[in-house]
Write a protein that holds these residues in place. Structure first.
Motif, PDB file in Angstrom:
ATOM      1  N   LEU A  59       0.826  -1.197   0.000  1.00  0.00           N
ATOM      2  CA  LEU A  59       0.000   0.000   0.000  1.00  0.00           C
ATOM      3  C   LEU A  59       0.869   1.258   0.000  1.00  0.00           C
ATOM      4  N   ALA A  60       2.005   1.188   0.682  1.00  0.00           N
ATOM      5  CA  ALA A  60       2.927   2.328   0.700  1.00  0.00           C
ATOM      6  C   ALA A  60       3.441   2.638  -0.704  1.00  0.00           C
ATOM      7  N   LYS A  61       3.662   1.604  -1.509  1.00  0.00           N
ATOM      8  CA  LYS A  61       4.130   1.831  -2.877  1.00  0.00           C
ATOM      9  C   LYS A  61       3.040   2.468  -3.730  1.00  0.00           C
ATOM     10  N   TYR A  67      -0.757   7.431  -6.655  1.00  0.00           N
ATOM     11  CA  TYR A  67      -2.087   6.931  -6.993  1.00  0.00           C
ATOM     12  C   TYR A  67      -3.108   7.210  -5.888  1.00  0.00           C
ATOM     13  N   GLY A  68      -2.634   7.538  -4.708  1.00  0.00           N
ATOM     14  CA  GLY A  68      -3.545   7.824  -3.609  1.00  0.00           C
ATOM     15  C   GLY A  68      -2.825   8.520  -2.477  1.00  0.00           C
ATOM     16  N   LEU A  69      -3.607   9.017  -1.537  1.00  0.00           N
ATOM     17  CA  LEU A  69      -3.073   9.674  -0.343  1.00  0.00           C
ATOM     18  C   LEU A  69      -3.464   8.846   0.874  1.00  0.00           C
ATOM     19  N   THR A  76      -7.337   4.920   5.774  1.00  0.00           N
ATOM     20  CA  THR A  76      -7.915   4.701   4.462  1.00  0.00           C
ATOM     21  C   THR A  76      -7.026   5.337   3.398  1.00  0.00           C
ATOM     22  N   LEU A  77      -7.174   4.864   2.173  1.00  0.00           N
ATOM     23  CA  LEU A  77      -6.454   5.409   1.032  1.00  0.00           C
ATOM     24  C   LEU A  77      -7.410   6.295   0.242  1.00  0.00           C
ATOM     25  N   ILE A  78      -7.044   7.575   0.091  1.00  0.00           N
ATOM     26  CA  ILE A  78      -7.819   8.506  -0.713  1.00  0.00           C
ATOM     27  C   ILE A  78      -7.335   8.373  -2.146  1.00  0.00           C
ATOM     28  N   LEU A  79      -8.177   7.860  -3.028  1.00  0.00           N
ATOM     29  CA  LEU A  79      -7.756   7.615  -4.404  1.00  0.00           C
ATOM     30  C   LEU A  79      -7.698   8.916  -5.196  1.00  0.00           C
TER      31      LEU A  79
END
Length: 545
Positions: A59-61, A67-69, A76-79
């Protein structure tokens, strides 16, 4: 000021190269779906370093590539725009792998039960079956499959599971099937090993063959060896030894020499005694499954006292009242010369043997797997491992099973529709793919080629290169930003495009360093053009001149 290639640079460079055909082609492609994209126009904040707040390496990559924040507040990942494309392409790829089931995409809005509400309203006749609904909710792709009978529904679920596993393998992710029992029934997880996965769990892995298991996975262990000579059953005093630890210390024995007895209250069955080797732990869900899904809970002290008297801590399987159901774990089957409770305070029995002193025909796997157990495939000792769950399949969907309105007319009467379900975690799948590979697979990558160059000024060779790539139908992103070459090279690696092209000066000519499939090769422009096999249908000559 560096003469970088901006949105108008294609025409300028084309003119500078004396190739108006190239410039016109590049101008036309900017309006097409796969037209060249420039980093200066994309919301794609690439980072050379990894966030210290994000432990999941895959996920860090994804975040590092722009691709996201990562939002550490709610994990959570903000796309971002290219991330949305990445996730959408992953969803599309999975559904293509399931095309044999003709998945029907739904958008159920805020409906709490999602596709199940649609199924109740859509499936009325045998001709409506089989059907597979697909619904995206957040970063989860949910499947609901329905068939005419339970056997074919179960087969449909297994076929879908294999299709998803094969799709993940095509993305570089090797999954293992892990069966487990849950309060809602049988569930099949598709798991892979990971360093520190988001929403992961601790489980077990075989260092030999790679077999994976959850602690509650079904696994049958062989009973005790039968070569020991049986000893006499004797009652011995064991003062102040109500626990396994104290009993082992008092008798100077290992826990594996003890058969312990655990009591549970079973709905409709009264008290049940579960016997197992003392070095193992009971899995309550497995006990519940052994009793055909009946409600099971640890027995209360007053319930025990009413049947067994005041013998807590000293209970055993020898001489149990007829009202108590005896359930044996496989670890207790065939034991000889074991230590068991004597069913009276301060005493245990030694020399207890299966078949002579206690026995039951009610035998099941009711214990948790644990570190050090032997792999059922190769025999190596299992080790603790972090597991990432990619998908969870329910061969019998519990919500569908409990829905009385999920019926169809089978030609003679109304019948219940057997249903299976699955939840595929797109974040987990893409994180696993990112963790296991340096490049996005072409099946899901938001674009095919990333182009950057050595030096501050855009090279003259850039326009024909873009023409060659776009002529091959490839989606291209170009780095038209400033900064040092070292930084831009590091960012190119972080973006993880399936193919990266770097233009560099080789004496008086431009050369291309092309990275793909983990290898970097150097080409002249002519060699690269020949390899791409891109020819102008109108002019019948290579785009690269």
């Amino acid at each position: 000021k560096p003469r970088l290639l901006d949105r108008h640079g294609a025409a300028r460079l084309g003119k500078a190269l004396g190739s108006h055909a190239h410039a016109g082609r590049l101008r036309r492609l900017t309006a097409e779906e796969n037209a060249m994209k420039w980093m200066s126009e994309l919301l794609m904040p690439v980072s050379r370093g990894r966030s210290s707040k994000l432990r999941d390496p895959g996920l860090a990559k994804i975040a590092q590539g722009g691709y996201g924040l990562w939002n550490p507040n709610d994990k959570t990942l903000i796309l971002l725009p290219e991330g949305k494309i990445l996730f959408q392409r992953a969803e599309d790829f999975l559904l293509r792998s399931l095309e044999a089931f003709r998945p029907q995409r739904l958008d159920c809005g805020t409906s709490a039960r999602g596709a199940l509400d649609a199924a109740v309203r859509l499936v009325k006749r045998a001709g409506d079956l089989p059907v597979c609904f697909a619904e995206r909710r957040g970063d989860k792709l949910n499947l609901l499959g329905l068939h005419g009978d339970f056997e074919t529904s179960f087969e449909m679920s297994n076929d879908a599971l294999r299709a998803v596993g094969s799709a993940a393998y095509a993305l570089g992710v090797s999954l293992r099937r892990v069966d487990r029992l849950t309060p809602e029934g049988h569930r099949v997880d598709l798991l892979c090993r990971s360093e520190a996965p988001l929403r992961g769990e601790e489980g077990l892995a075989c260092p030999g063959c790679g077999w994976l298991a959850a602690f509650d996975s079904p696994c049958r262990f062989a009973g005790a060896p039968a070569d020991a000579a049986p000893e006499e059953l004797r009652e011995v005093p064991t003062p102040d030894c109500p626990t396994v630890e104290k009993l082992c210390g008092y008798l100077k024995i290992a826990p594996s020499r003890i058969v312990k007895c655990m009591f549970y209250a079973v709905e409709g069955r009264g008290l049940a005694a579960v016997i197992l080797r003392a070095d193992r732990q009971v899995c309550l869900e497995k006990v519940r499954a052994a009793f055909q899904g009946a409600s099971v809970r640890p027995a209360e002290p007053d319930e025990l006292a009413a049947v067994m008297g005041d013998s807590a801590g000293y209970m055993g399987p020898v001489g149990l009242p007829a009202s108590v159901t005896l359930l044996a774990d496989f670890s207790a089957v065939g034991v000889k010369n074991a230590v068991v409770g004597a069913n009276k305070p301060g005493f245990h029995k030694t020399g207890a043997c299966w078949g002579r002193d206690f026995k039951t025909d009610f035998v099941a796997d009711v214990t948790l797997l644990q570190e050090g157990d032997h792999c059922p495939h190769c025999g190596a000792s299992l080790e603790k491992s972090e597991l990432r769950r990619i998908a969870a399949f329910r061969p019998v969907d519990p919500a569908g099973l409990a829905e009385p309105s999920l019926t169809f007319f089978n030609g003679s009467a109304k019948a219940h529709v057997p249903a299976w379900s699955a939840e595929i975690d797109l974040t987990a799948l893409l994180s696993a793919a990112s963790e296991n590979s340096e490049r996005w697979p072409g099946e899901i990558a938001p674009f095919d080629v990333y182009v950057y160059w050595e030096g501050d000024e855009a090279p003259d060779a850039l326009a024909p290169l873009i023409g060659a790539l776009e002529g091959a139908g490839l989606r291209v992103v170009g780095d038209d930003r400033g900064g040092t070459f070292e930084n831009r090279r590091a960012e190119a690696a972080a973006i993880r495009a399936p193919q990266t092209v770097c233009l560099k000066k080789g004496g008086d000519v431009w050369l291309l360093d092309v990275t793909r499939n983990g290898r970097t090769e150097t080409f002249s422009p002519a060699q690269f053009a020949a390899q791409q096999e891109t020819f102008s249908a109108a002019e019948r000559r290579p785009f690269w001149t």
